[in-house]
Scaffold this active site. Structure first.
Site, PDB file in Angstrom:
ATOM      1  N   GLU A 268       0.830  -1.215   0.000  1.00  0.00           N
ATOM      2  CA  GLU A 268       0.000   0.000   0.000  1.00  0.00           C
ATOM      3  C   GLU A 268       0.867   1.270   0.000  1.00  0.00           C
ATOM      4  OE1 GLU A 268      -0.065  -2.624   1.983  1.00  0.00           O
ATOM      5  OE2 GLU A 268      -1.997  -2.894   2.972  1.00  0.00           O
TER       6      GLU A 268
ATOM      7  N   SER B 103      17.527 -43.335 -10.532  1.00  0.00           N
ATOM      8  CA  SER B 103      16.276 -42.587 -10.767  1.00  0.00           C
ATOM      9  C   SER B 103      16.503 -41.488 -11.800  1.00  0.00           C
ATOM     10  CB  SER B 103      15.841 -41.937  -9.450  1.00  0.00           C
ATOM     11  OG  SER B 103      16.834 -41.014  -9.040  1.00  0.00           O
TER      12      SER B 103
ATOM     13  N   ARG C 282      10.965 -25.130  -5.395  1.00  0.00           N
ATOM     14  CA  ARG C 282      12.056 -24.962  -4.427  1.00  0.00           C
ATOM     15  C   ARG C 282      12.232 -23.470  -4.104  1.00  0.00           C
ATOM     16  NH1 ARG C 282      16.900 -28.880  -6.674  1.00  0.00           N
ATOM     17  NH2 ARG C 282      15.944 -30.886  -6.181  1.00  0.00           N
TER      18      ARG C 282
ATOM     19  N   ASP D 227      22.162 -39.741  -4.527  1.00  0.00           N
ATOM     20  CA  ASP D 227      22.110 -38.776  -5.634  1.00  0.00           C
ATOM     21  C   ASP D 227      23.088 -37.620  -5.487  1.00  0.00           C
ATOM     22  OD1 ASP D 227      20.042 -40.311  -6.444  1.00  0.00           O
ATOM     23  OD2 ASP D 227      18.468 -38.867  -5.972  1.00  0.00           O
TER      24      ASP D 227
ATOM     25  N   ARG E 175      17.527 -23.790  -9.350  1.00  0.00           N
ATOM     26  CA  ARG E 175      18.299 -23.359 -10.531  1.00  0.00           C
ATOM     27  C   ARG E 175      17.332 -23.022 -11.667  1.00  0.00           C
ATOM     28  NH1 ARG E 175      20.484 -27.852  -8.461  1.00  0.00           N
ATOM     29  NH2 ARG E 175      20.083 -29.224 -10.220  1.00  0.00           N
TER      30      ARG E 175
ATOM     31  N   SER F 123      11.940 -42.344  -0.281  1.00  0.00           N
ATOM     32  CA  SER F 123      10.775 -43.154   0.044  1.00  0.00           C
ATOM     33  C   SER F 123      10.532 -43.251   1.550  1.00  0.00           C
ATOM     34  CB  SER F 123      10.966 -44.554  -0.560  1.00  0.00           C
ATOM     35  OG  SER F 123       9.789 -45.295  -0.392  1.00  0.00           O
TER      36      SER F 123
HETATM   37  N1  LIG Z   1      14.951 -38.453 -10.344  1.00  0.00           N
HETATM   38  C1  LIG Z   1      14.069 -37.410 -10.294  1.00  0.00           C
HETATM   39  C2  LIG Z   1      13.985 -36.594  -9.154  1.00  0.00           C
HETATM   40  N2  LIG Z   1      14.848 -36.874  -8.115  1.00  0.00           N
HETATM   41  C3  LIG Z   1      14.880 -36.154  -7.006  1.00  0.00           C
HETATM   42  C4  LIG Z   1      15.999 -36.404  -6.033  1.00  0.00           C
HETATM   43  O1  LIG Z   1      15.777 -35.661  -4.841  1.00  0.00           O
HETATM   44  C5  LIG Z   1      17.320 -35.927  -6.635  1.00  0.00           C
HETATM   45  O2  LIG Z   1      18.349 -36.163  -5.714  1.00  0.00           O
HETATM   46  C6  LIG Z   1      17.302 -34.426  -6.852  1.00  0.00           C
HETATM   47  O3  LIG Z   1      16.388 -34.087  -7.814  1.00  0.00           O
HETATM   48  C7  LIG Z   1      18.653 -33.937  -7.358  1.00  0.00           C
HETATM   49  O4  LIG Z   1      18.699 -32.628  -6.903  1.00  0.00           O
HETATM   50  P1  LIG Z   1      19.546 -31.494  -7.663  1.00  0.00           P
HETATM   51  O5  LIG Z   1      19.014 -31.460  -9.069  1.00  0.00           O
HETATM   52  O6  LIG Z   1      20.985 -31.943  -7.605  1.00  0.00           O
HETATM   53  O7  LIG Z   1      19.258 -30.251  -6.901  1.00  0.00           O
HETATM   54  N3  LIG Z   1      13.098 -35.580  -9.114  1.00  0.00           N
HETATM   55  C8  LIG Z   1      12.293 -35.319 -10.192  1.00  0.00           C
HETATM   56  O8  LIG Z   1      11.488 -34.377 -10.150  1.00  0.00           O
HETATM   57  N4  LIG Z   1      12.333 -36.106 -11.309  1.00  0.00           N
HETATM   58  C9  LIG Z   1      13.198 -37.143 -11.401  1.00  0.00           C
HETATM   59  O9  LIG Z   1      13.226 -37.808 -12.436  1.00  0.00           O
HETATM   60  N1  LIG Z   2       3.256  -7.616   3.489  1.00  0.00           N
HETATM   61  C1  LIG Z   2       2.227  -6.779   3.872  1.00  0.00           C
HETATM   62  C2  LIG Z   2       1.580  -6.967   5.114  1.00  0.00           C
HETATM   63  N2  LIG Z   2       1.990  -7.968   5.946  1.00  0.00           N
HETATM   64  C3  LIG Z   2       1.533  -8.044   7.326  1.00  0.00           C
HETATM   65  O1  LIG Z   2       2.429  -7.309   8.162  1.00  0.00           O
HETATM   66  C4  LIG Z   2       3.306  -8.224   8.852  1.00  0.00           C
HETATM   67  C5  LIG Z   2       4.753  -7.820   8.613  1.00  0.00           C
HETATM   68  O2  LIG Z   2       4.903  -6.511   9.125  1.00  0.00           O
HETATM   69  P1  LIG Z   2       6.361  -5.813   8.963  1.00  0.00           P
HETATM   70  O3  LIG Z   2       7.273  -6.633   9.825  1.00  0.00           O
HETATM   71  O4  LIG Z   2       6.140  -4.406   9.417  1.00  0.00           O
HETATM   72  O5  LIG Z   2       6.711  -5.894   7.488  1.00  0.00           O
HETATM   73  C6  LIG Z   2       3.041  -9.595   8.232  1.00  0.00           C
HETATM   74  O6  LIG Z   2       3.202 -10.609   9.205  1.00  0.00           O
HETATM   75  C7  LIG Z   2       1.592  -9.498   7.780  1.00  0.00           C
HETATM   76  O7  LIG Z   2       0.699  -9.727   8.836  1.00  0.00           O
HETATM   77  N3  LIG Z   2       0.552  -6.140   5.468  1.00  0.00           N
HETATM   78  C8  LIG Z   2       0.188  -5.093   4.652  1.00  0.00           C
HETATM   79  O8  LIG Z   2      -0.667  -4.302   5.020  1.00  0.00           O
HETATM   80  N4  LIG Z   2       0.766  -4.918   3.428  1.00  0.00           N
HETATM   81  C9  LIG Z   2       1.784  -5.723   3.018  1.00  0.00           C
HETATM   82  O9  LIG Z   2       2.300  -5.493   1.912  1.00  0.00           O
HETATM   83 ZN   LIG Z   3       1.077  -2.766   5.973  1.00  0.00          ZN
END
Ligand SMILES: Nc1c(/N=C/[C@H](O)[C@H](O)[C@H](O)COP(=O)(O)O)[nH]c(=O)[nH]c1=O
Ligand SMILES: Nc1c(N[C@@H]2O[C@H](COP(=O)(O)O)[C@@H](O)[C@H]2O)[nH]c(=O)[nH]c1=O
Ligand SMILES: [Zn+2]
Length: 363
Positions: free
Chosen positions: A53, A169, A185, A201, A208, A295
């Site tokens: 705001e 995998s 992520r 892995d 990235r 898993s």
């Molecule tokens: N094997 C597969 C996955 N595998 C997920 C595993 O967590 C694997 O270790 C990470 O993806 C590797 O992480 P980074 O790329 O090095 O950051 N995830 C997917 O979404 N598809 C797949 O085919």
């Molecule tokens: N980001 C956001 C709000 N965020 C609110 O304010 C808190 C963070 O306050 P502060 O630590 O002062 O930034 C947050 O936990 C949420 O409740 N409020 C709003 O009016 N507008 C904004 O754009």
């Molecule tokens: Zn605010």
């Protein structure tokens, strides 16, 4: 003349685009309209800086008298790191305020609206409420539960396998689907994986994206500290990393890991209790956690009911094999009714793959 809904949709689009970068604050968008024209617009860009705001009001300046203000979250009424938006809106002479959703933060909830109404401003709540709620669902969950919103992510062949019996995998899903994972992520404060995945892995667990991306804090569950000393997550310094271990893990190994500048959190129990871990992560102000498995980890989170969303990427491949690694292991149930009920909230194609987002259902 754009209708009220269109102005709120513009504010929602700004909040959607700044998601991730404002954590641990919510993402907020604001649009100010005067005489049928957009006279100011802004988004909260980073925690601790001006709220949405304030940015929009700064653009309107003296011309705010009698204008309408659209904001995706109830204007704050507390003195946090920035002065209250509700006061600034009153001082600027705004005559109507449209709010998508009220702020569940106890510091604000309903107070901002009340202050505006007391000052004679007409307040309307609920425009684009669904979209606005969805954007900050993780923040709202954290504010209510004081622990991170958990997203479990898995990538599976059509028959539900996450790896071959040798642990291979690479790759199950396509480049496009894996890029979507990096987007998730970026949107989560932290990413969690288990020591089996780390040793198998050697993942980076960074976001990235072509445009860069915010690397989540890496949480490695390693009960007995069996992590290899040359593991990427210990040596690459790409992100803050915390290794979680339990009571009987080697003290020397803990000392060595700490000497590498990596935090080690030792829980006093024989094994790591996930509820305690989530509470502890909540104390670190981590509002969202992306659980990438493998898993065993997935089994604990799903069977423990410790997730708010499941992202399942299904690949057009069939692996089969009784020894292949399934999405979920654990005890075998006799009856289908013992399965974990979920609801599919979103399904989309990503390249050759399918992405399913599901939410837990009460049993
Ligand atoms: N094997 C597969 C996955 N595998 C997920 C595993 O967590 C694997 O270790 C990470 O993806 C590797 O992480 P980074 O790329 O090095 O950051 N995830 C997917 O979404 N598809 C797949 O085919
Ligand atoms: N980001 C956001 C709000 N965020 C609110 O304010 C808190 C963070 O306050 P502060 O630590 O002062 O930034 C947050 O936990 C949420 O409740 N409020 C709003 O009016 N507008 C904004 O754009
Ligand atoms: Zn605010």
């Amino acid at each position: 003349m754009l209708g009220s809904e269109a102005y709120m949709k513009l504010a929602v689009s700004m909040a959607a685009q700044t998601l991730g970068q404002t954590s641990p604050n919510p993402s907020v968008g604001c649009v100010i309209v005067k005489d049928g024209a957009v006279a100011g617009m802004g988004a909260h860009l980073k925690a601790g800086t001006e709220h949405a705001e304030i940015h929009a009001l700064a653009q309107v300046g003296k011309n705010a008298d009698g204008a309408d203000l659209y904001v995706t979250l109830e204007p704050c009424s507390h003195y946090g790191k920035t002065p209250p938006c509700a006061e600034a809106i009153i001082a600027a002479g705004i005559s109507r305020v449209f709010i998508a959703v009220l702020d569940p933060n106890p510091l604000v909830s309903g107070k901002g609206m009340e202050i505006l109404q007391k000052a004679g401003i007409e307040v309307n709540v609920g425009l684009c409420a669904e979209e606005a709620w969805e954007i900050n669902r993780m923040f709202f969950y954290f504010i209510k539960h004081k622990k991170p919103f958990v997203t479990v992510k898995t990538a599976l062949t059509l028959d539900g396998k996450s790896a071959s019996f040798t642990g291979d995998s690479k790759w199950i899903t396509s480049e496009e689907a894996r890029m979507d994972v990096h987007e998730s992520r970026h949107l989560h404060d932290a990413i969690l994986t288990g020591i089996n995945t780390v040793n198998k892995d050697n993942p980076l667990l960074t976001a990235r994206l072509p445009r860069g991306g915010r690397n989540p804090i890496r949480i490695i569950l390693d009960t007995s500290l069996s992590i290899r000393e040359d593991a990427n997550v210990l040596t690459d310094k790409n992100a803050r990393t915390i290794v979680i271990c339990a009571k009987n893990a080697s003290i020397d190994k803990e000392k060595w890991i700490s000497s590498q500048g990596i935090q080690v959190k030792r829980f006093p129990s024989e094994s790591i209790h996930l509820e305690e871990l989530l509470d502890w992560l909540g104390e670190l102000n981590i509002i969202s956690l992306y659980v990438e498995g493998g898993s065993k980890i997935h089994t604990s989170f799903i069977r423990g009911g410790l997730f708010q969303e499941l992202h399942c990427y299904l690949a057009p491949k069939i692996l089969g094999g009784n020894q292949s690694i399934p999405f979920i292991g654990g005890d075998s149930f006799e009856r289908m009714e013992q399965s974990t009920p979920i609801e599919f909230s979103h399904v989309e194609r990503i390249g050759p793959d399918i992405k399913i987002i599901a939410k837990p259902l009460a049993k």
